[in-house]
Design a protein around this motif. Sequence first.
Motif, PDB file in Angstrom:
ATOM      1  N   GLU A 111       0.822  -1.213   0.000  1.00  0.00           N
ATOM      2  CA  GLU A 111       0.000   0.000   0.000  1.00  0.00           C
ATOM      3  C   GLU A 111       0.853   1.259   0.000  1.00  0.00           C
ATOM      4  N   ASP A 112       2.133   1.105   0.320  1.00  0.00           N
ATOM      5  CA  ASP A 112       3.024   2.259   0.383  1.00  0.00           C
ATOM      6  C   ASP A 112       3.774   2.497  -0.929  1.00  0.00           C
ATOM      7  N   GLU A 113       3.612   1.594  -1.898  1.00  0.00           N
ATOM      8  CA  GLU A 113       4.345   1.729  -3.150  1.00  0.00           C
ATOM      9  C   GLU A 113       3.384   1.904  -4.319  1.00  0.00           C
ATOM     10  N   GLN A 114       3.942   2.328  -5.442  1.00  0.00           N
ATOM     11  CA  GLN A 114       3.186   2.460  -6.684  1.00  0.00           C
ATOM     12  C   GLN A 114       4.083   2.019  -7.829  1.00  0.00           C
ATOM     13  N   GLY A 115       3.479   1.370  -8.814  1.00  0.00           N
ATOM     14  CA  GLY A 115       4.272   0.953  -9.960  1.00  0.00           C
ATOM     15  C   GLY A 115       3.577  -0.160 -10.715  1.00  0.00           C
ATOM     16  N   ILE A 116       4.290  -0.702 -11.693  1.00  0.00           N
ATOM     17  CA  ILE A 116       3.722  -1.749 -12.551  1.00  0.00           C
ATOM     18  C   ILE A 116       4.628  -2.977 -12.489  1.00  0.00           C
ATOM     19  N   GLY A 117       4.027  -4.107 -12.126  1.00  0.00           N
ATOM     20  CA  GLY A 117       4.726  -5.382 -12.142  1.00  0.00           C
ATOM     21  C   GLY A 117       4.421  -6.113 -13.432  1.00  0.00           C
ATOM     22  N   PHE A 118       5.455  -6.585 -14.108  1.00  0.00           N
ATOM     23  CA  PHE A 118       5.286  -7.261 -15.399  1.00  0.00           C
ATOM     24  C   PHE A 118       5.438  -8.771 -15.222  1.00  0.00           C
ATOM     25  N   ALA A 119       4.509  -9.537 -15.806  1.00  0.00           N
ATOM     26  CA  ALA A 119       4.528 -10.993 -15.657  1.00  0.00           C
ATOM     27  C   ALA A 119       4.030 -11.652 -16.937  1.00  0.00           C
ATOM     28  N   VAL A 120       4.317 -12.939 -17.041  1.00  0.00           N
ATOM     29  CA  VAL A 120       3.870 -13.719 -18.194  1.00  0.00           C
ATOM     30  C   VAL A 120       2.530 -14.355 -17.866  1.00  0.00           C
ATOM     31  N   LEU A 121       1.583 -14.233 -18.769  1.00  0.00           N
ATOM     32  CA  LEU A 121       0.255 -14.812 -18.562  1.00  0.00           C
ATOM     33  C   LEU A 121       0.370 -16.336 -18.466  1.00  0.00           C
ATOM     34  N   GLY A 122      -0.336 -16.907 -17.483  1.00  0.00           N
ATOM     35  CA  GLY A 122      -0.283 -18.344 -17.283  1.00  0.00           C
ATOM     36  C   GLY A 122       0.851 -18.795 -16.393  1.00  0.00           C
ATOM     37  N   GLY A 123       1.685 -17.838 -15.926  1.00  0.00           N
ATOM     38  CA  GLY A 123       2.796 -18.166 -15.046  1.00  0.00           C
ATOM     39  C   GLY A 123       2.399 -18.118 -13.583  1.00  0.00           C
ATOM     40  N   VAL A 124       3.411 -18.032 -12.711  1.00  0.00           N
ATOM     41  CA  VAL A 124       3.171 -18.142 -11.275  1.00  0.00           C
ATOM     42  C   VAL A 124       2.380 -16.969 -10.705  1.00  0.00           C
ATOM     43  N   PHE A 125       2.362 -15.833 -11.392  1.00  0.00           N
ATOM     44  CA  PHE A 125       1.645 -14.666 -10.878  1.00  0.00           C
ATOM     45  C   PHE A 125       0.278 -14.488 -11.537  1.00  0.00           C
ATOM     46  N   GLY A 126      -0.087 -15.421 -12.397  1.00  0.00           N
ATOM     47  CA  GLY A 126      -1.359 -15.318 -13.096  1.00  0.00           C
ATOM     48  C   GLY A 126      -2.526 -15.883 -12.331  1.00  0.00           C
ATOM     49  N   GLU A 127      -2.251 -16.622 -11.231  1.00  0.00           N
ATOM     50  CA  GLU A 127      -3.317 -17.153 -10.388  1.00  0.00           C
ATOM     51  C   GLU A 127      -2.732 -17.509  -9.028  1.00  0.00           C
ATOM     52  N   GLY A 128      -3.622 -17.672  -8.049  1.00  0.00           N
ATOM     53  CA  GLY A 128      -3.191 -18.125  -6.740  1.00  0.00           C
ATOM     54  C   GLY A 128      -2.504 -17.081  -5.884  1.00  0.00           C
ATOM     55  N   ILE A 129      -2.529 -15.807  -6.287  1.00  0.00           N
ATOM     56  CA  ILE A 129      -1.954 -14.756  -5.444  1.00  0.00           C
ATOM     57  C   ILE A 129      -3.075 -13.814  -5.008  1.00  0.00           C
ATOM     58  N   ASP A 130      -2.947 -13.286  -3.818  1.00  0.00           N
ATOM     59  CA  ASP A 130      -4.003 -12.471  -3.230  1.00  0.00           C
ATOM     60  C   ASP A 130      -3.438 -11.101  -2.876  1.00  0.00           C
ATOM     61  N   LEU A 131      -3.888 -10.051  -3.615  1.00  0.00           N
ATOM     62  CA  LEU A 131      -3.398  -8.694  -3.406  1.00  0.00           C
ATOM     63  C   LEU A 131      -4.596  -7.761  -3.238  1.00  0.00           C
ATOM     64  N   PRO A 132      -5.248  -7.799  -2.086  1.00  0.00           N
ATOM     65  CA  PRO A 132      -6.487  -7.020  -1.905  1.00  0.00           C
ATOM     66  C   PRO A 132      -6.219  -5.540  -1.697  1.00  0.00           C
ATOM     67  N   GLY A 133      -7.298  -4.772  -1.783  1.00  0.00           N
ATOM     68  CA  GLY A 133      -7.252  -3.339  -1.493  1.00  0.00           C
ATOM     69  C   GLY A 133      -6.303  -2.588  -2.407  1.00  0.00           C
ATOM     70  N   GLU A 134      -5.535  -1.680  -1.827  1.00  0.00           N
ATOM     71  CA  GLU A 134      -4.635  -0.830  -2.600  1.00  0.00           C
ATOM     72  C   GLU A 134      -3.374  -1.551  -3.071  1.00  0.00           C
ATOM     73  N   ARG A 135      -3.204  -2.793  -2.661  1.00  0.00           N
ATOM     74  CA  ARG A 135      -2.016  -3.523  -3.112  1.00  0.00           C
ATOM     75  C   ARG A 135      -2.063  -3.784  -4.613  1.00  0.00           C
ATOM     76  N   LEU A 136      -3.263  -3.849  -5.189  1.00  0.00           N
ATOM     77  CA  LEU A 136      -3.408  -4.001  -6.637  1.00  0.00           C
ATOM     78  C   LEU A 136      -4.717  -3.351  -7.054  1.00  0.00           C
ATOM     79  N   ILE A 137      -4.629  -2.385  -7.976  1.00  0.00           N
ATOM     80  CA  ILE A 137      -5.848  -1.681  -8.398  1.00  0.00           C
ATOM     81  C   ILE A 137      -6.130  -1.844  -9.883  1.00  0.00           C
ATOM     82  N   GLY A 138      -5.294  -2.600 -10.587  1.00  0.00           N
ATOM     83  CA  GLY A 138      -5.581  -2.755 -12.000  1.00  0.00           C
ATOM     84  C   GLY A 138      -4.657  -3.749 -12.684  1.00  0.00           C
ATOM     85  N   ALA A 139      -5.073  -4.170 -13.882  1.00  0.00           N
ATOM     86  CA  ALA A 139      -4.272  -5.108 -14.673  1.00  0.00           C
ATOM     87  C   ALA A 139      -4.380  -4.756 -16.149  1.00  0.00           C
TER      88      ALA A 139
END
Length: 772
Positions: free
Chosen positions: A651-679
């Motif tokens: 919640e204290d940072e801002q920026g864009i994380g880049f990942a490959v679709l279907g990889g480890v960050f494409g499912e099974g991660i939980d970033l509620p609230g201000e931790r993630l606001i868009g994709a």
Amino acid sequence: MNYSVAVRALCEFTAKTGDLDLRFTPSPSAQQGIAGHALVASRRGDGYEREISLEGNYRHLRVRGRADGFDPVRNQLEEVKTFRGDLALIPANHRALHWAQVKIYGWLLCQSRELDEIRLALVYFDIVSQRETLLSEVFSAAELQGFFNQQCERFIVWAEQELAHRTDRDHALSELKFPHACFRNGQRPLAEAVYKAVGTGRCLMLQAPTGIGKTLGTLFPMLKALPIQNLDKLFFLAAKTPGRRLALNSLRSLMPEQEREQAPAPLRVLELVARDKACEHPDKACHGEACPLANGFYDRLPGAREAAVKTGMLDQVALREVALAHSVCPYYLSQELTRWSDVIVGDYNYYFDLNAMLFGLTVANQWRVGVLVDEAHNLVERARRMYSAELDQAAFKALRRGVPVALKKALDRLDRQWRDLGKSVGEEGAPSGYRVLDSLPTKLLNALHNAVAAITDYLTEHPFGLDAALQTFYFDAMHFCRLSELFDEHSLFDMTFRPGRRGGATSTLCLRNIVPAEFLNPRFDATRATVLFSATLSPSRYYGDLLGLPASTPWMEVESPFSTEQLSVQVIDRVSTRFHHRAASLAPIVELMSHQFAVCPGNYLAFFSSFDYLEQVVGLLRQRHPDIPVWVQSRRMDEPARQTFLERFSEDEQGIGFAVLGGVFGEGIDLPGERLIGAFIATLGLPQMNPVNEQFKRRMGVLFGSGYDYTYLYPGVQKVIQAAGRVIRTQQDRGVIYLIDDRFAGPQVQRLLPGWWQMASSAATRHSHPFG
């Protein structure tokens, strides 16, 4: 109330002593064992009785089993054990176990036929020489009854404890309350559907949006059903570690702390982890002469088992503590505890694999089980890998240089057949380097079987005679041979050619499964109910066809608890991310990202179809907008690097994380609230169009009539929905999703997207603020 136990299980509990010894010794396959038993029986006289069902009681313990054979003329009861190699290499504790089994059968037969004495015989049958070694001894009925009573007395204290535990467990689950004041929206109908599926004894496919609480919503009703449906066990199967962790946390919330701290606990929960993650001494071999935790394992097992079942919640950490306190191996203690646990949490492979432990135990012990399959969309690809096999010619050539002389002839023959096959099927005739064979290559497979037999015979004489490379080849070759025997239209046999180091070409042979349905169907049939749940289980016919679910399996979609006002979904249909349009797509994508970040700063995830594409976009974004913080998924990320990547979403940072679709960050991660606001999802997610996938398309077109959809469209859109599901996790979240590709605007794709999404095209929303 009686407690029933099989003869073999009774003897393994009471008569198994000494070291854990996992040194590889060649043993007959199941088919060879069956054939060996049949051959021994065929050599006996006309009055010989085969597979005699026996049972007897000791107090409230019922012991049952099936003896191999009885010769009434000689009054001889036989227990047949197949083996290969040197009989002297069978460990003493194994022989003691064999004698214990035949003695129990001997008393049960004496009792049922009122015999005063009987000759008991252990028949060791060598499947290679087909010779029998017979060890026999005459026992009086009184001697055998005394032995039977002694073994039962050792077990009955445990049996009484198990009966009491079952009563306590069922009472606790009958009184089980949902751990929160109320269900989330959609969670109650989900739970009701699971409860009804167990009650009617059916499989169920459940599609429910990410963030609804599917894990807790499925565990609760399944646990409530255990006492009512008289279920022995519940298996919670996950594709990845986060899924297991979530299940364990949900189980902790369901059982109040005071109940979890009871000794014994009313519910026994066991987490199964891979051997390499549980091993305390990876540098040592698994036998008593090398590993201190294998030395005397079975002598210390009773104390470890007793302590473990009192612990209740045996996750990896708790199990390790118990194991080390009793100086036994944590991994093999967990294997033992599967028999005594109520809920088992583990990976898919423990139930669905070709040699799956939990499936084998379920069938052998006739357990009544319920199964929950988490993130079940992953089961298609995972099952395909379970029922596929590969052999690499370059690796084979390298290991041949140092093989023992005794193996040279068999491996040389395999090498010749492999080279001949390569020449005949077309290094010259397959420009892509890929070729599918219409039928299995009989000569090569015969040579492979002979090579396996030769290595097996060599190991019989030299138990420590294989280096790591040859041992890996040996196991791979056995798996290949096994799958070749099961080959059918559900799989392909293909060869992939690549240039060799010294000219010519080498190849990889692959038995490649396309439709795992035939292998999975018996595993569904063995359960009282299997519930498969995910945010992406549509279309239902796709998963039903590929997974082999019973035709009566219902499919249910749970209404989303989220509203259209929470999520702005924008289709950028003026951009194409097709391979030949990617260069032209870079600038529009970068400008879209920078504009969105300027309008609404925060944390975003950006998904691309490949690392190459991702790196091109990252490079241009850094060049044009160096002020925007960026962090990037690397090609070979270890666990600490993945955690560091996720920690950037604070919640204290801002920026864009880049990942490959279907990889480890494409499912099974939980970033509620201000931790993630868009994709930003800059790909339709379609699998790469290559010769292998084109063969998949052809075969599934023949089998199901929807080759393109089954191969490309459905798997691609599934990955998109999973990635998009990272944005809205709670009913308080707000966010935006950009679907960047003109194909997202097409009706065929839009029909597959979640119904609660309200989409707008780029022309209408190009300059709008995503949050209104």
